[in-house]
Write an enzyme that holds these catalytic residues in place. Structure first.
Site, PDB file in Angstrom:
ATOM      1  N   ASP A  67       0.817  -1.208   0.000  1.00 35.52           N
ATOM      2  CA  ASP A  67       0.000   0.000   0.000  1.00 35.52           C
ATOM      3  C   ASP A  67       0.853   1.262   0.000  1.00 35.52           C
ATOM      4  O   ASP A  67       2.058   1.223   0.227  1.00 35.52           O
ATOM      5  CB  ASP A  67      -0.957  -0.006   1.205  1.00 35.52           C
ATOM      6  N   ASN A 136      -7.556  -3.331  14.418  1.00 34.76           N
ATOM      7  CA  ASN A 136      -8.934  -3.668  14.028  1.00 34.76           C
ATOM      8  C   ASN A 136      -8.969  -4.852  13.059  1.00 34.76           C
ATOM      9  O   ASN A 136     -10.002  -5.143  12.466  1.00 34.76           O
ATOM     10  CB  ASN A 136      -9.624  -2.448  13.404  1.00 34.76           C
ATOM     11  N   HIS A 138      -7.124  -5.084  10.281  1.00 35.79           N
ATOM     12  CA  HIS A 138      -6.847  -4.775   8.868  1.00 35.79           C
ATOM     13  C   HIS A 138      -5.555  -5.436   8.411  1.00 35.79           C
ATOM     14  O   HIS A 138      -4.637  -5.648   9.197  1.00 35.79           O
ATOM     15  CB  HIS A 138      -6.863  -3.265   8.590  1.00 35.79           C
ATOM     16  N   GLU A 143      -9.715  -2.181   5.625  1.00 40.49           N
ATOM     17  CA  GLU A 143     -10.338  -1.942   6.919  1.00 40.49           C
ATOM     18  C   GLU A 143     -11.598  -2.807   7.053  1.00 40.49           C
ATOM     19  O   GLU A 143     -12.111  -3.311   6.055  1.00 40.49           O
ATOM     20  CB  GLU A 143     -10.750  -0.463   7.009  1.00 40.49           C
TER      21      GLU A 143
HETATM   22  C1  F6R Z   1       1.609  -1.551   6.206  1.00 39.43           C
HETATM   23  C2  F6R Z   1       0.270  -2.102   6.275  1.00 39.43           C
HETATM   24  C3  F6R Z   1      -0.471  -2.216   7.567  1.00 39.43           C
HETATM   25  C4  F6R Z   1       0.395  -2.608   8.746  1.00 39.43           C
HETATM   26  C5  F6R Z   1      -0.441  -2.705  10.030  1.00 39.43           C
HETATM   27  C6  F6R Z   1       0.404  -3.027  11.225  1.00 39.43           C
HETATM   28  O1  F6R Z   1       2.103  -1.536   4.878  1.00 39.43           O
HETATM   29  O2  F6R Z   1      -0.276  -2.432   5.264  1.00 39.43           O
HETATM   30  O3  F6R Z   1      -1.519  -3.145   7.411  1.00 39.43           O
HETATM   31  O4  F6R Z   1       1.005  -3.843   8.481  1.00 39.43           O
HETATM   32  O5  F6R Z   1      -1.091  -1.485  10.245  1.00 39.43           O
HETATM   33  O6  F6R Z   1       1.271  -1.966  11.464  1.00 39.43           O
HETATM   34  P1  F6R Z   1       2.423  -2.047  12.571  1.00 39.43           P
HETATM   35  O7  F6R Z   1       3.399  -3.058  12.100  1.00 39.43           O
HETATM   36  O8  F6R Z   1       3.029  -0.655  12.575  1.00 39.43           O
HETATM   37  O9  F6R Z   1       1.761  -2.401  13.844  1.00 39.43           O
END
Ligand code: F6R
Length: 235
Positions: A67, A136, A138, A143
């Site tokens: 992303d 959550n 994701h 989401e």
């Molecule tokens: C990042 C992404 C997100 C993260 C998720 C966890 O490219 O797509 O889904 O993997 O938000 O983030 P952290 O590792 O910072 O807890």
């Protein structure tokens, strides 16, 4: 699904880098799907060290990131392109042209989404997709929603994700509200999936891996994937 528990972040990072590194050794021209965030930083450090010591060669590897935020320049320190250059790409011998992220600056995000989905297919698909998980549930920026998104698309970030990501910005108003992300269908096409999660994700991980499969917990879809490894740290 294989679930490995590690005692801390460092052990999680060593194991994750070991699996990613093994993928590169087995198939030097592999396609790695990559993630940003705090979870993979330790694994990227380790991969960079192994490459520096001559044990890994990234010269033929291709990467596609999950992303990118909309509206940030690639040299903006908050952009995911900047993150990836800083934590991995500038530290290994991967040609810059082999590294791909969605273009969050594209004027026509729908066309960009189609281009990115087609690009992944034209590379032969993802051999190993690294994922983190949001509080959550994701994955990527998918989401909780009424349906599982199938393809690369634009998303409106939820308040909880904006809050979580604001720790990396000076002011919460600076956090972009939109992003382009691989869809759940895009992620599920990867041949192998490696999910890494810190101790703070224990609750949502349990819900996602053993609760009902529902787009309200996007990571729950991974229960349906034939080759998932989860590395979760306890402390
Ligand atoms: C990042 C992404 C997100 C993260 C998720 C966890 O490219 O797509 O889904 O993997 O938000 O983030 P952290 O590792 O910072 O807890």
């Amino acid at each position: 699904m294989r679930i490995i528990q590690t005692k801390n972040y460092e052990e999680m990072s060593v194991l994750a880098a070991g699996l990613l590194g093994a993928q590169v050794l087995l198939k030097p021209g592999c396609v790695l799907g990559l993630a940003t965030g705090s979870s993979p930083v330790g694994a990227y450090d380790r991969l960079a060290a192994e490459c520096g010591e001559g044990r890994l060669d990234f010269s033929q590897v291709r990467t596609v990131n999950l992303d990118e935020y909309c509206g940030l320049q690639p040299d903006d320190p908050q952009s995911y392109r900047y993150f990836m250059d800083k934590h991995l790409f500038s530290r290994v011998n991967i040609p810059q042209g082999n590294t791909h992220l969605p273009n969050g600056l594209a004027e026509d995000i729908q066309a960009e989404s189609q281009r990115y989905e087609d690009l992944i297919d034209s590379l032969g698909g993802v051999d190993m997709q690294l994922l983190g998980i949001g509080h959550n549930g994701h994955i990527g920026f998918n989401e909780p929603a009424p349906d599982f998104p199938r393809r690369v698309h634009r998303v409106q970030l939820t308040e909880s994700t904006i809050q979580a990501n604001s720790r990396l910005f000076q002011r919460i108003e600076d956090v972009p509200t939109q992003a382009v992300t691989m869809g759940i269908g895009t992620i599920m096409k990867a041949r192998k999936i490696l999910l890494i999660a810190g101790a703070d994700k224990a609750g949502i991980l349990e819900t996602a891996l053993s609760g009902p499969i529902t787009p309200q917990v996007p990571a729950s879809v991974l229960q349906l994937h034939p080759d998932v490894t989860v590395i979760a740290c306890k402390g």
